[in-house]
Design an enzyme around this catalytic site. Structure first.
Site, short mmCIF file in Angstrom:
data_model
loop_
_atom_site.label_atom_id
_atom_site.label_comp_id
_atom_site.label_asym_id
_atom_site.label_seq_id
_atom_site.Cartn_x
_atom_site.Cartn_y
_atom_site.Cartn_z
N TYR A 62 -7.75 32.20 7.04
CA TYR A 62 -8.54 32.02 5.82
C TYR A 62 -9.71 33.01 5.79
O TYR A 62 -9.87 33.76 4.83
CB TYR A 62 -9.05 30.58 5.73
CG TYR A 62 -10.09 30.40 4.65
CD1 TYR A 62 -9.74 30.53 3.30
CD2 TYR A 62 -11.41 30.11 4.97
CE1 TYR A 62 -10.70 30.39 2.30
CE2 TYR A 62 -12.37 29.95 3.98
CZ TYR A 62 -12.01 30.10 2.65
OH TYR A 62 -12.96 29.96 1.66
N THR A 85 -16.71 33.83 1.80
CA THR A 85 -16.97 32.66 2.64
C THR A 85 -17.71 33.03 3.92
O THR A 85 -17.55 34.14 4.45
CB THR A 85 -15.64 31.98 3.01
OG1 THR A 85 -15.88 30.96 3.98
CG2 THR A 85 -14.65 32.97 3.62
#
Length: 328
Positions: free
Chosen positions: A141, A117
């Site tokens: 995250y 990501t």
């Protein structure tokens, strides 16, 4: 053609990767624990096993299907939740990935493609963001994904396995043939939220922040069509197979940003409906702009985007949302 195991293949991005692999002639086995995925989202041409990636029996699946490569999509993906429940993310993303990588090495899997990501960059100093930009995640995250990238790098240095980490920007849209799309309830992605509003599932769209250092004051993001992203995984697999000692880390985006208001304007255009917009305060940690420098992926792979048009992304997302509404 290869035998590929897709983890999280019943989820949004994973199900599109399964379609792309099958359409390209690969053999596919999907493992998914169905906590957030849907069994119906797995194309019938693929084998499906309901299982968590950290299960020891994953090695039996690898052996039974002669798996040569793994595409790893399974994990938790909601940034605010990662802040409120960090240990969930370090368990589901980092610890589970570590166990999966160990299973892959033990079972002799040669290639590993990881769903990473742009959150690994945190708030970048320079936009567009290059792969060699500092990685300073600002939430669990992003950190959980960066830790997995580090594990893959160290593992590839010690064992006969190579990897590709694709750092996604904002994934949106749905399969142009209507075979899959984003189906998770309570999704937080802007285009998904906006098409839900356009089909009556939501009464309005919240715009978080209007004082960013951008032309219209709202946050700018790089949106990539999910089918283009899936195609990038197939090309990355071919690159790993062609050069078994090569490892890759690449941004997956279009190198073009759109503001929140530009996205909502596109939804209004496509639907011929004016969606109610409610201005709210900024969310903690939101950068002004997050746009990819995608030169590396364009130079490394034969991949070329087919759906790099904001209205097309919105149209495909809308078509899928209407399909979900018909299903009830």
């Amino acid at each position: 053609m290869a035998s590929v195991m897709v983890t999280g293949g019943a989820g949004y991005i994973g199900s599109h990767a399964v379609l792309a692999l099958l359409d390209a002639g690969h053999q596919v086995v999907v493992i998914d624990n169905l906590v957030t995925g849907f069994a119906w989202a797995v194309d019938r041409r693929a084998a499906f096993v309901e299982m968590a990636v950290e299960d020891d029996r994953v090695r039996d699946v690898i052996a039974g299907h002669g798996v040569e490569a793994i595409m790893h999509f399974a994990g938790s993906v909601v940034v605010p939740e990662s802040v409120s429940d960090p240990l969930k993310y370090y368990r589901n993303n980092t610890a589970a990935s570590r166990t999966l990588i160990e299973s892959a090495v033990t079972a002799g899997v040669k290639h590993f493609i990881f769903s990473s990501t742009a959150a690994t960059y945190g708030i970048p100093d320079v936009v567009p963001v290059r792969e060699d930009s500092p990685t300073r995640p600002i939430n669990p995250y992003g950190m959980s994904k960066l830790m997995t990238e580090i594990m893959l790098k160290d593992t590839a240095a010690a064992h006969p396995i190579n990897y590709c980490a694709l750092r996604y920007f904002n994934v949106a849209g749905a399969d142009p043939q209507g075979r899959s799309g984003q189906s998770t309830a309570g999704a937080t992605h802007l285009i998904k939220v906006a098409v839900e509003a356009a089909t009556g599932k939501r009464g309005h769209v919240a715009v978080f922040g209007s004082d960013f250092a951008t032309p219209d004051g709202t946050g700018v993001r790089d949106y990539i069509h999910v089918s283009d992203l899936a195609a990038a995984h197939v090309d990355a697999l071919a690159a790993l197979i062609a050069e078994p000692t090569r490892n890759l880390t690449m941004n997956a985006g279009y190198g073009r940003g759109y503001s929140v208001l530009e996205v909502l304007d596109a939804v209004d255009r496509v639907t011929n409906i004016t969606i109610e917009r409610r201005m709210e305060g900024r969310r903690a940690g939101d950068p002004d702009a997050l746009v990819s420098d995608n030169r590396r992926i364009l130079e490394t792979l034969p991949w070329r985007p087919r759906y790099a048009d904001l209205d097309r992304i919105v149209s495909d997302a809308l078509a899928w949302e209407r399909t979900l509404a018909e299903r009830g």
